[in-house]
Design an enzyme around this catalytic site. Structure first.
Site, PDB file in Angstrom:
ATOM      1  N   ASN A 183       0.860  -1.183   0.000  1.00 54.40           N
ATOM      2  CA  ASN A 183       0.000   0.000   0.000  1.00 54.40           C
ATOM      3  C   ASN A 183       0.898   1.236   0.000  1.00 54.40           C
ATOM      4  O   ASN A 183       1.534   1.541   1.008  1.00 54.40           O
ATOM      5  CB  ASN A 183      -0.887  -0.023   1.256  1.00 54.40           C
ATOM      6  N   TRP A 184       0.978   1.910  -1.164  1.00 55.85           N
ATOM      7  CA  TRP A 184       1.889   3.061  -1.269  1.00 55.85           C
ATOM      8  C   TRP A 184       1.292   4.320  -0.663  1.00 55.85           C
ATOM      9  O   TRP A 184       1.927   5.375  -0.666  1.00 55.85           O
ATOM     10  CB  TRP A 184       2.243   3.319  -2.745  1.00 55.85           C
ATOM     11  N   LYS A 185       0.064   4.239  -0.203  1.00 50.86           N
ATOM     12  CA  LYS A 185      -0.627   5.376   0.418  1.00 50.86           C
ATOM     13  C   LYS A 185      -0.487   6.613  -0.485  1.00 50.86           C
ATOM     14  O   LYS A 185      -0.579   6.507  -1.702  1.00 50.86           O
ATOM     15  CB  LYS A 185      -0.085   5.642   1.820  1.00 50.86           C
ATOM     16  N   HIS A 210      -9.389   0.895   5.086  1.00 51.98           N
ATOM     17  CA  HIS A 210      -8.082   1.111   5.740  1.00 51.98           C
ATOM     18  C   HIS A 210      -8.269   2.080   6.914  1.00 51.98           C
ATOM     19  O   HIS A 210      -9.056   3.021   6.832  1.00 51.98           O
ATOM     20  CB  HIS A 210      -7.091   1.683   4.712  1.00 51.98           C
ATOM     21  N   GLU A 243      -6.589   4.481   7.890  1.00 50.12           N
ATOM     22  CA  GLU A 243      -6.364   5.903   7.568  1.00 50.12           C
ATOM     23  C   GLU A 243      -7.573   6.510   6.858  1.00 50.12           C
ATOM     24  O   GLU A 243      -7.817   7.706   6.944  1.00 50.12           O
ATOM     25  CB  GLU A 243      -5.080   6.042   6.727  1.00 50.12           C
ATOM     26  N   GLU A 259      -5.392  -5.208  10.679  1.00 51.01           N
ATOM     27  CA  GLU A 259      -4.443  -4.106  10.804  1.00 51.01           C
ATOM     28  C   GLU A 259      -4.731  -3.337  12.095  1.00 51.01           C
ATOM     29  O   GLU A 259      -5.547  -2.407  12.100  1.00 51.01           O
ATOM     30  CB  GLU A 259      -4.591  -3.157   9.609  1.00 51.01           C
ATOM     31  N   GLY A 282       2.225   2.210  10.509  1.00 46.64           N
ATOM     32  CA  GLY A 282       3.183   3.311  10.307  1.00 46.64           C
ATOM     33  C   GLY A 282       3.902   3.736  11.565  1.00 46.64           C
ATOM     34  O   GLY A 282       4.498   4.811  11.622  1.00 46.64           O
ATOM     35  N   SER A 306       3.439  -2.281  10.259  1.00 47.02           N
ATOM     36  CA  SER A 306       4.895  -2.205  10.394  1.00 47.02           C
ATOM     37  C   SER A 306       5.617  -3.500  10.011  1.00 47.02           C
ATOM     38  O   SER A 306       6.585  -3.912  10.662  1.00 47.02           O
ATOM     39  CB  SER A 306       5.271  -1.762  11.808  1.00 47.02           C
ATOM     40  N   GLY A 343       2.776  -1.216   4.273  1.00 45.00           N
ATOM     41  CA  GLY A 343       2.720   0.194   3.897  1.00 45.00           C
ATOM     42  C   GLY A 343       4.111   0.710   3.564  1.00 45.00           C
ATOM     43  O   GLY A 343       4.663   0.456   2.494  1.00 45.00           O
ATOM     44  N   GLY A 344       4.713   1.431   4.527  1.00 41.30           N
ATOM     45  CA  GLY A 344       5.995   2.108   4.316  1.00 41.30           C
ATOM     46  C   GLY A 344       7.050   1.246   3.621  1.00 41.30           C
ATOM     47  O   GLY A 344       7.692   1.695   2.657  1.00 41.30           O
TER      48      GLY A 344
HETATM   49  C1  PEP Z   1      -0.715  -0.065   5.801  1.00 38.84           C
HETATM   50  O1  PEP Z   1      -0.700   1.032   5.268  1.00 38.84           O
HETATM   51  O2  PEP Z   1      -1.657  -0.848   5.540  1.00 38.84           O
HETATM   52  C2  PEP Z   1       0.338  -0.431   6.738  1.00 38.84           C
HETATM   53  C3  PEP Z   1       0.281  -1.594   7.323  1.00 38.84           C
HETATM   54  O3  PEP Z   1       1.337   0.484   6.920  1.00 38.84           O
HETATM   55  P1  PEP Z   1       2.791   0.212   7.573  1.00 38.84           P
HETATM   56  O4  PEP Z   1       3.296  -1.080   7.013  1.00 38.84           O
HETATM   57  O5  PEP Z   1       3.608   1.384   7.178  1.00 38.84           O
HETATM   58  O6  PEP Z   1       2.579   0.094   9.055  1.00 38.84           O
END
Ligand code: PEP
Length: 233
Positions: A9-11, A94, A96, A154, A160, A196, A217-218
């Site tokens: 997920n590049w957000k 999600h 966010e 999640e 994040g 994470s 994500g990141g």
């Molecule tokens: C996500 O955006 O779904 C996520 C899990 O982010 P991160 O891996 O950065 O915690």
């Protein structure tokens, strides 16, 4: 051997240049038989990235959708538009979207019903057992459509933050969800973990009972990290 899923997920983390560069690097990944890799770029660049990755082993999915069909909804994205550019799957719910865009459980569950009755597939994110709408799943998923859905656990505090849930906690939640899916004859539905995940912890997480993959994500925006996660399988 069970099929595993890695979803990036590049957000809204990358500008155009970096998004296209990452897509070209990802295109070179040789996938393995038991692995499904998907990336979700920001919607502005979806069409271009779907084109770059169209003959590769990697699928392109959306981060969200608003409506099913075209209409007067300023700023929205609909399923028809996604299909038109060759994108057949989206993330939904999600944390966010829930916290920064005030999408309520009710709105998200309404969208879940819409997509479960469409041609597109969905990754539904939840941050607690209680947030999984089992009633909607059992009513809307018929025998031949069970694999339209992937669930992603999640925990919001792990997104994040660099704080990953413990293996015991991940296994406990995934097993509880899987057991209720089984009661509803929906045990085929894969359950991903997100929060994470990186190349150092992915193997242990992917080896956990009832974990069918990771939503990243990141770390998914950095080619070395993404390759590290793929190679940890
Ligand atoms: C996500 O955006 O779904 C996520 C899990 O982010 P991160 O891996 O950065 O915690």
């Amino acid at each position: 051997m069970k099929k595993l899923h890695i979803v990036g997920n590049w957000k809204m983390s990358l500008n155009k240049e970096d998004s296209l560069k990452l897509a070209h690097n990802i295109k070179l990944i040789n996938n393995k038989d038991n692995l499904n890799i998907e990336v979700a770029p920001t919607s502005l660049y979806l069409a271009e990235i779907a084109e770059i990755l169209q003959d590769s082993d990697i699928s392109v999915i959306s981060q969200n959708f608003d409506f099913q069909n075209l209409g007067s909804f300023t700023g929205g994205i609909c399923l028809d538009q996604l299909k038109e550019i060759g994108v057949n799957k989206t993330i939904l719910g999600h944390s966010e979207r829930r916290s920064n865009f005030n999408e309520s459980n009710e709105q998200i569950n309404n969208k879940l019903e819409i997509i479960l009755n469409s041609d597109l597939d969905v990754i539904f994110c939840f941050d607690s057992y209680e947030q999984v709408p089992f009633d909607i799943l059992s009513t809307n998923l018929k025998d031949n459509s069970k694999l339209k859905l992937t669930l992603a656990y999640e925990p919001t505090w792990a997104i994040g933050t660099g704080k990953t849930a413990s293996i015991e906690h991940i296994e406990e939640i995934h097993t509880k969800v899987k057991e209720t899916l089984e009661e509803n004859m929906l045990q085929e539905i894969p359950i991903l973990y997100g929060g994470s995940v990186n190349s150092s912890n992915s193997k242990e997480i992917l080896d956990t009972n009832n974990v069918d993959g990771v939503l990243v994500g990141g770390a998914s925006t950095k080619i070395d990290q993404l390759l590290g996660i793929v190679n940890s399988i």
